[in-house]
Design a protein around this motif. Structure first.
Motif, PDB file in Angstrom:
ATOM      1  N   SER A   1     -17.520  -5.615  -8.588  1.00  0.00           N
ATOM      2  CA  SER A   1     -16.137  -5.584  -8.098  1.00  0.00           C
ATOM      3  C   SER A   1     -15.785  -4.220  -7.521  1.00  0.00           C
ATOM      4  CB  SER A   1     -15.177  -5.920  -9.248  1.00  0.00           C
ATOM      5  OG  SER A   1     -15.474  -7.187  -9.796  1.00  0.00           O
ATOM      6  N   PHE A   2     -16.145  -3.155  -8.243  1.00  0.00           N
ATOM      7  CA  PHE A   2     -15.791  -1.815  -7.784  1.00  0.00           C
ATOM      8  C   PHE A   2     -16.680  -1.363  -6.631  1.00  0.00           C
ATOM      9  CE2 PHE A   2     -13.160  -1.727 -11.455  1.00  0.00           C
ATOM     10  CZ  PHE A   2     -12.211  -0.748 -11.210  1.00  0.00           C
ATOM     11  N   ALA A   3     -17.924  -1.800  -6.612  1.00  0.00           N
ATOM     12  CA  ALA A   3     -18.804  -1.452  -5.488  1.00  0.00           C
ATOM     13  C   ALA A   3     -18.231  -2.022  -4.186  1.00  0.00           C
ATOM     14  CB  ALA A   3     -20.211  -1.990  -5.729  1.00  0.00           C
ATOM     15  N   GLU A   4     -17.783  -3.269  -4.221  1.00  0.00           N
ATOM     16  CA  GLU A   4     -17.185  -3.884  -3.034  1.00  0.00           C
ATOM     17  C   GLU A   4     -15.897  -3.154  -2.641  1.00  0.00           C
ATOM     18  OE1 GLU A   4     -16.663  -7.958  -4.133  1.00  0.00           O
ATOM     19  OE2 GLU A   4     -18.714  -8.516  -3.580  1.00  0.00           O
ATOM     20  N   SER A   5     -15.093  -2.790  -3.641  1.00  0.00           N
ATOM     21  CA  SER A   5     -13.835  -2.095  -3.354  1.00  0.00           C
ATOM     22  C   SER A   5     -14.090  -0.722  -2.737  1.00  0.00           C
ATOM     23  CB  SER A   5     -13.011  -1.947  -4.633  1.00  0.00           C
ATOM     24  OG  SER A   5     -12.632  -3.218  -5.143  1.00  0.00           O
ATOM     25  N   PHE A   6     -15.092  -0.014  -3.237  1.00  0.00           N
ATOM     26  CA  PHE A   6     -15.415   1.305  -2.681  1.00  0.00           C
ATOM     27  C   PHE A   6     -15.969   1.170  -1.259  1.00  0.00           C
ATOM     28  CE2 PHE A   6     -15.975   2.785  -7.272  1.00  0.00           C
ATOM     29  CZ  PHE A   6     -14.764   3.471  -7.273  1.00  0.00           C
ATOM     30  N   MET A   7     -16.796   0.152  -1.034  1.00  0.00           N
ATOM     31  CA  MET A   7     -17.366  -0.061   0.300  1.00  0.00           C
ATOM     32  C   MET A   7     -16.273  -0.373   1.315  1.00  0.00           C
ATOM     33  SD  MET A   7     -20.754   0.250   0.391  1.00  0.00           S
ATOM     34  CE  MET A   7     -21.445  -0.845   1.618  1.00  0.00           C
ATOM     35  N   GLU A   8     -15.248  -1.111   0.881  1.00  0.00           N
ATOM     36  CA  GLU A   8     -14.161  -1.503   1.783  1.00  0.00           C
ATOM     37  C   GLU A   8     -13.051  -0.460   1.854  1.00  0.00           C
ATOM     38  OE1 GLU A   8     -12.921  -5.236   0.223  1.00  0.00           O
ATOM     39  OE2 GLU A   8     -14.863  -6.207   0.572  1.00  0.00           O
TER      40      GLU A   8
ATOM     41  N   VAL B   1     -10.877   0.382  -0.450  1.00  0.00           N
ATOM     42  CA  VAL B   1      -9.625  -0.108  -1.047  1.00  0.00           C
ATOM     43  C   VAL B   1      -8.867   1.018  -1.738  1.00  0.00           C
ATOM     44  CG1 VAL B   1      -8.667  -1.596  -2.844  1.00  0.00           C
ATOM     45  CG2 VAL B   1     -10.419  -2.476  -1.304  1.00  0.00           C
ATOM     46  N   PHE B   2      -9.582   1.859  -2.474  1.00  0.00           N
ATOM     47  CA  PHE B   2      -8.916   2.887  -3.279  1.00  0.00           C
ATOM     48  C   PHE B   2      -8.420   4.073  -2.454  1.00  0.00           C
ATOM     49  CE2 PHE B   2     -11.350   0.651  -6.555  1.00  0.00           C
ATOM     50  CZ  PHE B   2     -10.357   0.450  -7.493  1.00  0.00           C
ATOM     51  N   THR B   3      -8.814   4.118  -1.167  1.00  0.00           N
ATOM     52  CA  THR B   3      -8.281   5.169  -0.316  1.00  0.00           C
ATOM     53  C   THR B   3      -6.793   4.941  -0.032  1.00  0.00           C
ATOM     54  OG1 THR B   3      -8.952   3.961   1.690  1.00  0.00           O
ATOM     55  CG2 THR B   3     -10.515   5.572   0.786  1.00  0.00           C
ATOM     56  N   ARG B   4      -6.343   3.693  -0.241  1.00  0.00           N
ATOM     57  CA  ARG B   4      -4.924   3.374  -0.019  1.00  0.00           C
ATOM     58  C   ARG B   4      -4.086   3.612  -1.277  1.00  0.00           C
ATOM     59  NH1 ARG B   4      -7.465  -1.245   2.396  1.00  0.00           N
ATOM     60  NH2 ARG B   4      -6.778  -2.587   0.690  1.00  0.00           N
ATOM     61  N   VAL B   5      -4.758   3.933  -2.387  1.00  0.00           N
ATOM     62  CA  VAL B   5      -4.050   4.187  -3.650  1.00  0.00           C
ATOM     63  C   VAL B   5      -4.006   5.697  -3.884  1.00  0.00           C
ATOM     64  CG1 VAL B   5      -4.003   3.755  -6.132  1.00  0.00           C
ATOM     65  CG2 VAL B   5      -4.849   1.990  -4.584  1.00  0.00           C
ATOM     66  N   LYS B   6      -2.804   6.259  -3.900  1.00  0.00           N
ATOM     67  CA  LYS B   6      -2.649   7.703  -4.078  1.00  0.00           C
ATOM     68  C   LYS B   6      -2.811   8.092  -5.548  1.00  0.00           C
ATOM     69  CE  LYS B   6       0.618   7.837  -0.234  1.00  0.00           C
ATOM     70  NZ  LYS B   6       2.014   8.116   0.180  1.00  0.00           N
ATOM     71  N   GLY B   7      -3.063   9.382  -5.764  1.00  0.00           N
ATOM     72  CA  GLY B   7      -3.225   9.892  -7.128  1.00  0.00           C
ATOM     73  C   GLY B   7      -2.005   9.626  -7.990  1.00  0.00           C
ATOM     74  N   ILE B   8      -0.817   9.800  -7.398  1.00  0.00           N
ATOM     75  CA  ILE B   8       0.415   9.555  -8.150  1.00  0.00           C
ATOM     76  C   ILE B   8       0.533   8.091  -8.539  1.00  0.00           C
ATOM     77  CG2 ILE B   8       1.772   9.201  -6.038  1.00  0.00           C
ATOM     78  CD1 ILE B   8       2.978  10.791  -9.351  1.00  0.00           C
ATOM     79  N   ASP B   9      -0.017   7.196  -7.681  1.00  0.00           N
ATOM     80  CA  ASP B   9       0.012   5.759  -7.998  1.00  0.00           C
ATOM     81  C   ASP B   9      -0.852   5.460  -9.221  1.00  0.00           C
ATOM     82  OD1 ASP B   9       1.684   5.180  -5.858  1.00  0.00           O
ATOM     83  OD2 ASP B   9       0.000   4.917  -4.473  1.00  0.00           O
ATOM     84  N   LEU B  10      -2.000   6.131  -9.316  1.00  0.00           N
ATOM     85  CA  LEU B  10      -2.873   5.928 -10.473  1.00  0.00           C
ATOM     86  C   LEU B  10      -2.194   6.405 -11.755  1.00  0.00           C
ATOM     87  CD1 LEU B  10      -6.337   7.017  -9.013  1.00  0.00           C
ATOM     88  CD2 LEU B  10      -5.532   4.693  -9.450  1.00  0.00           C
ATOM     89  N   VAL B  11      -1.475   7.522 -11.644  1.00  0.00           N
ATOM     90  CA  VAL B  11      -0.724   8.024 -12.801  1.00  0.00           C
ATOM     91  C   VAL B  11       0.347   7.015 -13.208  1.00  0.00           C
ATOM     92  CG1 VAL B  11       0.835   9.832 -13.623  1.00  0.00           C
ATOM     93  CG2 VAL B  11      -1.175  10.443 -12.254  1.00  0.00           C
ATOM     94  N   LEU B  12       1.055   6.472 -12.218  1.00  0.00           N
ATOM     95  CA  LEU B  12       2.110   5.490 -12.494  1.00  0.00           C
ATOM     96  C   LEU B  12       1.536   4.214 -13.098  1.00  0.00           C
ATOM     97  CD1 LEU B  12       4.363   5.940  -9.331  1.00  0.00           C
ATOM     98  CD2 LEU B  12       4.864   6.679 -11.675  1.00  0.00           C
ATOM     99  N   ILE B  13       0.346   3.813 -12.638  1.00  0.00           N
ATOM    100  CA  ILE B  13      -0.307   2.630 -13.223  1.00  0.00           C
ATOM    101  C   ILE B  13      -0.607   2.880 -14.694  1.00  0.00           C
ATOM    102  CG2 ILE B  13      -2.438   1.257 -13.216  1.00  0.00           C
ATOM    103  CD1 ILE B  13      -2.464   1.557 -10.150  1.00  0.00           C
ATOM    104  N   GLY B  14      -1.129   4.085 -15.001  1.00  0.00           N
ATOM    105  CA  GLY B  14      -1.411   4.432 -16.392  1.00  0.00           C
ATOM    106  C   GLY B  14      -0.152   4.439 -17.247  1.00  0.00           C
ATOM    107  N   LEU B  15       0.933   4.999 -16.712  1.00  0.00           N
ATOM    108  CA  LEU B  15       2.198   5.010 -17.444  1.00  0.00           C
ATOM    109  C   LEU B  15       2.736   3.592 -17.622  1.00  0.00           C
ATOM    110  CD1 LEU B  15       3.969   8.080 -15.780  1.00  0.00           C
ATOM    111  CD2 LEU B  15       3.003   7.956 -18.092  1.00  0.00           C
ATOM    112  N   GLY B  16       2.567   2.754 -16.592  1.00  0.00           N
ATOM    113  CA  GLY B  16       3.011   1.358 -16.684  1.00  0.00           C
ATOM    114  C   GLY B  16       2.256   0.594 -17.748  1.00  0.00           C
ATOM    115  N   VAL B  17       0.958   0.839 -17.850  1.00  0.00           N
ATOM    116  CA  VAL B  17       0.134   0.194 -18.880  1.00  0.00           C
ATOM    117  C   VAL B  17       0.628   0.582 -20.270  1.00  0.00           C
ATOM    118  CG1 VAL B  17      -2.159   0.322 -19.954  1.00  0.00           C
ATOM    119  CG2 VAL B  17      -1.955  -0.159 -17.513  1.00  0.00           C
ATOM    120  N   GLY B  18       0.865   1.887 -20.481  1.00  0.00           N
ATOM    121  CA  GLY B  18       1.349   2.352 -21.782  1.00  0.00           C
ATOM    122  C   GLY B  18       2.718   1.792 -22.117  1.00  0.00           C
ATOM    123  N   LEU B  19       3.615   1.781 -21.132  1.00  0.00           N
ATOM    124  CA  LEU B  19       4.962   1.256 -21.355  1.00  0.00           C
ATOM    125  C   LEU B  19       4.924  -0.228 -21.702  1.00  0.00           C
ATOM    126  CD1 LEU B  19       8.032   1.733 -21.268  1.00  0.00           C
ATOM    127  CD2 LEU B  19       7.955   1.167 -18.825  1.00  0.00           C
TER     128      LEU B  19
END
Length: 320
Positions: free
Chosen positions: A210-217, A219-237
């Motif tokens: 799954s991640f190999a395909e996402s990296f090849m395409e 996908v994660f270049t469209r996700v900013k660092g702040i978005d990853l932080v917010l995802i982590g905070l959302g998971v905890g909340l």
């Protein structure tokens, strides 16, 4: 506290997928999709071999506890995520929201729920019952929640085709395992540790693909660092809101200490095993599975860390 080795293995697998994504391509010659599909069926065949019908039947008595856990798992969890949908606008943020909905709609994990309830001196029979029945309910309920959103989008999504794949790859192996339980069940229990290693290996294979395909395409270049932080905070909340809510409802229902522990531990857990294999079946090709699995993997690490701490504290209080 010790760091869970499987969480470290997941991080390492994502790292391998980042630096060596080419092995995930079909043109490379390694049939990872076919291997993963066979592995999924075997996971649920072994699940059927280890599923105790006697424990399931005997566990039906404490129906209020079971109802709270299953409603928390399959109704309250998804509704919490749906409530924040208006705040997720745009292609990338909608994908993140769908990943959270997928996480919220998954069944409870089996092994860690039972282990943690045992450590905290909770209601073990009820934990075994709910963890076991949750996986079976999830085969029906999880695709419905995901389908509610995908059928309204431009992505082609057929519930009939999805249920057919779930029937062939998951439900039939479970039924076959139950049927052969009296012949092979004792071996499944005897070699349970090896089967757990097999389960985790298949999960890591799917995560790599799954991640190999996402990296090849990209996908994660469209996700900013702040978005990853917010995802982590959302998971905890999300975890803490559910933990507080199941605790409050347990007190309203006048549960004893053992039942409250079981409700909070089982009603807040989500299964990485089911999530990883379901993602391969549920999501059509245009959707990047790397994004879909990201909140789930963070939640998996978070729930192990927090619940193990809470369980240790609860065990200490019970001794005193």
């Amino acid at each position: 506290m010790k760091i869970d080795k499987f969480v470290l293995a997941i991080v390492l697998t994502i790292g391998v997928a980042y630096f060596f994504p080419m092995f995930g391509e079909e043109e490379h010659g390694i049939p990872l999709d076919r291997i993963a599909s066979i592995g999924i069926s075997l996971i649920f065949f072994f699940y059927g071999l280890k599923l105790s019908l006697r424990q399931l039947v005997s566990g039906l008595k404490n129906w209020k506890l079971h109802l709270l856990i299953q409603l928390s798992t399959f109704l309250i969890f998804p509704l919490l995520v749906i409530m924040v949908y208006p705040f997720f606008q745009g292609e990338t943020t909608e994908s993140v929201w769908l990943a959270f909905l997928f996480l919220a709609a998954l069944p409870s994990t089996v092994s860690s729920s039972v282990v943690m309830v045992s450590l905290a001196k909770g209601n073990m029979p009820a934990a075994i019952f709910n963890a076991s029945i949750s996986g079976l309910i999830g085969i029906v309920i999880t695709p419905l929640w995901v389908g509610v959103f995908l059928q309204q989008s431009s992505v082609e999504y057929s519930l009939g085709d999805i249920y057919l794949k779930l029937l062939v790859e998951i439900l039939l192996p479970v039924i076959l395992g139950l049927f052969l339980q009296k012949y092979l069940g004792r071996y499944a229990l005897k070699y349970s540790a090896y089967l757990t290693w097999f389960d985790k290996s298949v999960i890591l294979l799917i995560i790599y693909k799954s991640f190999a395909e996402s990296f090849m395409e990209g996908v994660f270049t469209r996700v900013k660092g702040i978005d990853l932080v917010l995802i982590g905070l959302g998971v905890g909340l999300l975890f803490f809101v559910m933990y507080a809510l199941t605790g409050y409802l347990s007190r309203v229902l006048n549960f004893n200490r053992e039942d409250q522990i079981t409700a909070q531990f089982c009603g807040t857990k989500k299964s990485l095993v089911h999530g990883t294999v379901f993602s391969k079946v549920l999501f059509p090709e245009p959707i990047a599975l790397g994004i879909m699995l990201l909140p789930l993997m963070l939640f998996h690490a978070f729930q192990i860390l927090i619940i193990s701490f809470i369980a240790t504290e609860a065990a200490g209080r019970s001794r005193n």
